[in-house]
Scaffold this active site. Sequence first.
Site, PDB file in Angstrom:
ATOM      1  N   ARG A  63      34.791  48.416  28.114  1.00  0.00           N
ATOM      2  CA  ARG A  63      35.721  47.908  27.095  1.00  0.00           C
ATOM      3  C   ARG A  63      35.109  48.046  25.711  1.00  0.00           C
ATOM      4  O   ARG A  63      33.886  48.024  25.557  1.00  0.00           O
ATOM      5  CB  ARG A  63      36.052  46.425  27.356  1.00  0.00           C
ATOM      6  CG  ARG A  63      36.652  46.111  28.703  1.00  0.00           C
ATOM      7  CD  ARG A  63      38.005  46.774  28.916  1.00  0.00           C
ATOM      8  NE  ARG A  63      38.997  46.311  27.958  1.00  0.00           N
ATOM      9  CZ  ARG A  63      39.720  45.202  28.116  1.00  0.00           C
ATOM     10  NH1 ARG A  63      39.565  44.447  29.191  1.00  0.00           N
ATOM     11  NH2 ARG A  63      40.612  44.864  27.212  1.00  0.00           N
TER      12      ARG A  63
ATOM     13  N   PRO B 212      47.029  41.360  29.535  1.00  0.00           N
ATOM     14  CA  PRO B 212      47.325  40.056  28.934  1.00  0.00           C
ATOM     15  C   PRO B 212      46.174  39.073  29.134  1.00  0.00           C
ATOM     16  O   PRO B 212      45.547  39.041  30.190  1.00  0.00           O
ATOM     17  CB  PRO B 212      48.581  39.597  29.686  1.00  0.00           C
ATOM     18  CG  PRO B 212      49.192  40.848  30.211  1.00  0.00           C
ATOM     19  CD  PRO B 212      48.046  41.765  30.512  1.00  0.00           C
ATOM     20  N   GLU B 213      45.907  38.282  28.103  1.00  0.00           N
ATOM     21  CA  GLU B 213      44.860  37.270  28.214  1.00  0.00           C
ATOM     22  C   GLU B 213      45.461  35.959  28.710  1.00  0.00           C
ATOM     23  O   GLU B 213      46.674  35.830  28.879  1.00  0.00           O
ATOM     24  CB  GLU B 213      44.141  37.123  26.882  1.00  0.00           C
ATOM     25  CG  GLU B 213      43.584  38.468  26.417  1.00  0.00           C
ATOM     26  CD  GLU B 213      42.417  38.379  25.459  1.00  0.00           C
ATOM     27  OE1 GLU B 213      41.756  37.328  25.381  1.00  0.00           O
ATOM     28  OE2 GLU B 213      42.143  39.392  24.795  1.00  0.00           O
TER      29      GLU B 213
ATOM     30  N   LYS C 104      43.793  34.707  34.330  1.00  0.00           N
ATOM     31  CA  LYS C 104      44.788  35.765  34.197  1.00  0.00           C
ATOM     32  C   LYS C 104      45.674  35.882  35.438  1.00  0.00           C
ATOM     33  O   LYS C 104      46.342  36.900  35.635  1.00  0.00           O
ATOM     34  CB  LYS C 104      44.092  37.099  33.913  1.00  0.00           C
ATOM     35  CG  LYS C 104      43.276  37.091  32.626  1.00  0.00           C
ATOM     36  CD  LYS C 104      42.608  38.426  32.373  1.00  0.00           C
ATOM     37  CE  LYS C 104      41.771  38.384  31.094  1.00  0.00           C
ATOM     38  NZ  LYS C 104      41.142  39.695  30.806  1.00  0.00           N
TER      39      LYS C 104
ATOM     40  N   ARG D 212      36.872  31.624  43.241  1.00  0.00           N
ATOM     41  CA  ARG D 212      35.973  32.662  42.744  1.00  0.00           C
ATOM     42  C   ARG D 212      36.096  32.879  41.230  1.00  0.00           C
ATOM     43  O   ARG D 212      35.405  33.724  40.667  1.00  0.00           O
ATOM     44  CB  ARG D 212      36.207  33.978  43.481  1.00  0.00           C
ATOM     45  CG  ARG D 212      37.542  34.643  43.248  1.00  0.00           C
ATOM     46  CD  ARG D 212      37.569  36.007  43.934  1.00  0.00           C
ATOM     47  NE  ARG D 212      38.784  36.737  43.677  1.00  0.00           N
ATOM     48  CZ  ARG D 212      39.714  37.013  44.592  1.00  0.00           C
ATOM     49  NH1 ARG D 212      39.541  36.589  45.833  1.00  0.00           N
ATOM     50  NH2 ARG D 212      40.783  37.700  44.273  1.00  0.00           N
TER      51      ARG D 212
END
Length: 269
Positions: free
Chosen positions: A258, A2-3, A52, A121
């Site tokens: 990806r 999921p974005e 995310k 981070r």
Amino acid sequence: MPEGHTLHRLARLHKRRYAGAPVSVASPQGRFADEAARLDGQVLVSAEAYGKHLFHDYGPHGTVHIHLGLYGTFAETPLPETEPVGQVRLRLAGRTHWTDLRGPTRCELLDAAQTDAIKARLGPDPLRRDAKPERAWDRISRSRTSVAALLMDQAVLAGVGNVYRAEVLFRHGVAPLVPGRALDRGLWDAMWADLVTLMRHGVKIGRIDTVAPEHMPAAQGRAPREDRHGGEVYVYRRAGMPCLVCGTEVASRELVGRNLYWCPSCQPA
């Protein structure tokens, strides 16, 4: 995976349904049982997303940090509760609904310092009002890494995934393999503003739409896109198909594990 818009939708939903009142917390699977026992009956103070990542804040009792990863899912159901089905890591129940979490990469109870360390981070999140896009620009403008790889690096930009990455590069005519330091500051500012607009729209409607009205199915006389991700897009998962703008065959290759998609004509090297 999921974005960011999906996590922000979940944060808003959980805040609306559960925050401000005691909640029932359990771990039917058992892998979060000790932490659930500490939180059961406590007040959920708030829920928020950063990139995310989803955070359920229980005030002095800690924060539940959730990262769905590739396989994590939430199931949202009105009361009354039923017996859990499958491997339910976390069950949250309130006044009107209950929520089951299955298969996350992370589901852990953290203190304030640990929660802050995760957020520190991450790069700026286009969906957060406290985002500082100049932090991302500082990294991008000094990097020899391709802009396509940088946009997927959560330490550079939080919440952007493969779909938004491919689409924002297309919408601004940027060749995906151009190094970050070759970008113009004005172009980056336009890309950031576009991501803010696109991702906010994604939060609102629950899917990713990136196509202008003149390129929508009704305007072009084509069938709507059929894909489990939903939404109308220019290049994402359209390899070998004609570009909606120029008709050139959409290209694809693997980059950092990806699949990358782009139009060689609209995004010339």
